[in-house]
Motif scaffolding. Structure first.
Motif, mmCIF file in Angstrom:
data_model
loop_
_atom_site.group_PDB
_atom_site.id
_atom_site.type_symbol
_atom_site.label_atom_id
_atom_site.label_comp_id
_atom_site.label_asym_id
_atom_site.label_seq_id
_atom_site.Cartn_x
_atom_site.Cartn_y
_atom_site.Cartn_z
ATOM 1 N N GLY A 211 3.855 -26.618 55.189
ATOM 2 C CA GLY A 211 3.067 -26.362 56.796
ATOM 3 C C GLY A 211 2.676 -27.779 57.084
ATOM 4 N N LYS A 212 2.108 -27.905 58.415
ATOM 5 C CA LYS A 212 2.332 -29.456 58.973
ATOM 6 C C LYS A 212 0.850 -30.780 57.767
ATOM 7 C CE LYS A 212 0.929 -32.507 62.374
ATOM 8 N NZ LYS A 212 -0.083 -33.634 62.118
ATOM 9 N N ARG A 213 -0.072 -30.222 57.113
ATOM 10 C CA ARG A 213 -0.718 -30.492 56.637
ATOM 11 C C ARG A 213 0.119 -31.271 54.767
ATOM 12 N NH1 ARG A 213 -6.532 -27.986 54.328
ATOM 13 N NH2 ARG A 213 -4.648 -26.199 54.063
ATOM 14 N N MET A 214 0.844 -30.161 54.391
ATOM 15 C CA MET A 214 1.334 -30.242 53.445
ATOM 16 C C MET A 214 2.560 -31.426 54.115
ATOM 17 S SD MET A 214 1.493 -29.808 49.954
ATOM 18 C CE MET A 214 0.853 -28.429 49.700
ATOM 19 N N LEU A 268 -1.997 -33.051 45.897
ATOM 20 C CA LEU A 268 -1.181 -32.377 46.563
ATOM 21 C C LEU A 268 -2.425 -31.372 47.862
ATOM 22 C CD1 LEU A 268 1.181 -30.597 45.372
ATOM 23 C CD2 LEU A 268 1.935 -32.431 46.842
ATOM 24 N N PRO A 269 -2.309 -31.487 48.632
ATOM 25 C CA PRO A 269 -3.119 -30.543 49.479
ATOM 26 C C PRO A 269 -2.761 -29.184 49.638
ATOM 27 C CG PRO A 269 -1.482 -30.913 50.969
ATOM 28 C CD PRO A 269 -1.334 -32.259 49.541
ATOM 29 N N PRO A 270 -4.637 -28.510 49.766
ATOM 30 C CA PRO A 270 -4.343 -27.104 48.777
ATOM 31 C C PRO A 270 -3.427 -26.649 49.776
ATOM 32 C CG PRO A 270 -6.607 -28.205 50.292
ATOM 33 C CD PRO A 270 -5.763 -28.827 49.503
ATOM 34 N N PRO A 271 -2.798 -25.491 49.649
ATOM 35 C CA PRO A 271 -1.559 -25.275 50.873
ATOM 36 C C PRO A 271 -2.402 -24.244 51.852
ATOM 37 C CG PRO A 271 -1.516 -23.833 48.301
ATOM 38 C CD PRO A 271 -2.687 -25.075 48.254
ATOM 39 N N GLU A 272 -1.911 -23.851 52.773
ATOM 40 C CA GLU A 272 -2.533 -23.308 54.359
ATOM 41 C C GLU A 272 -2.595 -21.717 53.718
ATOM 42 O OE1 GLU A 272 -0.960 -24.506 57.760
ATOM 43 O OE2 GLU A 272 -1.093 -26.649 57.043
ATOM 44 N N ASN A 273 -1.557 -21.030 53.066
ATOM 45 C CA ASN A 273 -1.608 -20.022 52.375
ATOM 46 C C ASN A 273 -1.573 -19.847 51.343
ATOM 47 O OD1 ASN A 273 -2.049 -18.904 55.569
ATOM 48 N ND2 ASN A 273 1.093 -19.172 55.166
#
Length: 275
Positions: A211-214, A268-273
């Motif tokens: 995802g874009k955030r990751m 790490l940012p949390p996963p979008e899914n």
């Protein structure tokens, strides 16, 4: 001498009065009978049906939760949250809760896999003792692939041979494991070891599936940014189909830079899914 019947106004008035006297109780009887037969009468309504579903196998009715292969019940997982603790504290292996594993392996969760492989994650790692063609044998998303010698995987749960059933392989059981690419596989016990090789190998991580955030978090790294620019130059932005050898090498370099970033960071940012 009989009195003749009179049909004058006075006689008709008395006749009407008699009719009313006779009709009043009769009308009452008819109305009461009709009301008793009506579906709207007291006691004639349908009983209310509770439309809520029955709670099957709930703790109150003696149901039991699915157990892990080592005999410990799965730890509850908060909805939309990644597990951070071993499902069976004190066990020789730290694995995620069983219900989370079921959802994780039901399809591919590339970002969730990276979070599980992150620097400070507690999950038990194992390494391939040889190159093996494998697939996921516990249901869900079964993708056949060749796992590499010395490849790093995360143990998801122990597989115990069924009692009295058909035994596949050497009969010593095995493990369900997770690759860096987010896919689950089933391996025999002899195909993996806990001994760390000099240079562990990792499955290819496809950066553009994140995802874009990751992606944005990883592009804060100079190494990832440089590998990303090289990959865009060699592949021309292509993410599928036939590519050149130079593009394949650039894709591998971006995967390695992504993995190095995950291994070195604890934020790490949390996963979008989330499974």
């Amino acid at each position: 001498m009989p009195v003749p019947f009179r049909t004058g106004k006075r006689s008709r008035s008395r006749l009407d009065q008699c009719r009313r006297v006779l009709w009043s109780p009769l009308r009452t009887i008819i109305l009461v009978s009709l009301f008793a037969l009506s579906p709207l009468a007291c006691g004639g309504t349908k009983p209310r049906v509770d439309a809520s579903p029955t709670n099957v196998d709930s703790p109150s009715d003696g149901g039991t939760s699915q157990e892990l292969s080592d005999g410990a019940a799965s730890e509850p997982v908060a909805e939309k949250g990644m597990p951070t603790k071993c499902a069976t504290p004190g066990s020789d292996m730290c694995v995620p809760p069983n219900d989370f594993v079921e959802r994780l392996c039901n399809k591919n969760f590339a970002e969730a896999a990276l979070v599980l492989f992150a620097k400070d994650s507690p999950w038990t790692r194992m390494y391939m003792t040889g190159s093996v063609e494998a697939w996921y044998a516990s249901g869900g998303a079964a993708l056949r692939a060749k796992l590499m010698f010395d490849e790093e995987v995360i143990v998801l749960r122990r597989r115990v041979p069924p009692k009295g059933g058909m035994v596949i392989g050497d009969g010593s059981g095995g493990f369900d494991v997770l690759r860096w690419d987010g896919y689950c596989y089933s391996l025999e016990a002899g195909q993996v070891t806990t001994k760390l090789p000099p240079a562990p190998r990792r499955a290819l991580v496809k950066f553009f599936r994140l995802g874009k955030r990751m992606q944005d978090a990883m592009l804060e790294s100079k190494q990832v940014t440089a590998a990303y620019a090289k990959r865009m130059k060699e592949c021309g932005g292509a993410t599928a189909g036939e590519v050149t050898l130079a593009c394949e090498k650039a894709d591998l370099a971006l995967s390695n830079a992504t993995i190095d970033f995950v291994r070195l960071t604890s934020a790490l940012p949390p996963p979008e899914n989330i499974p």
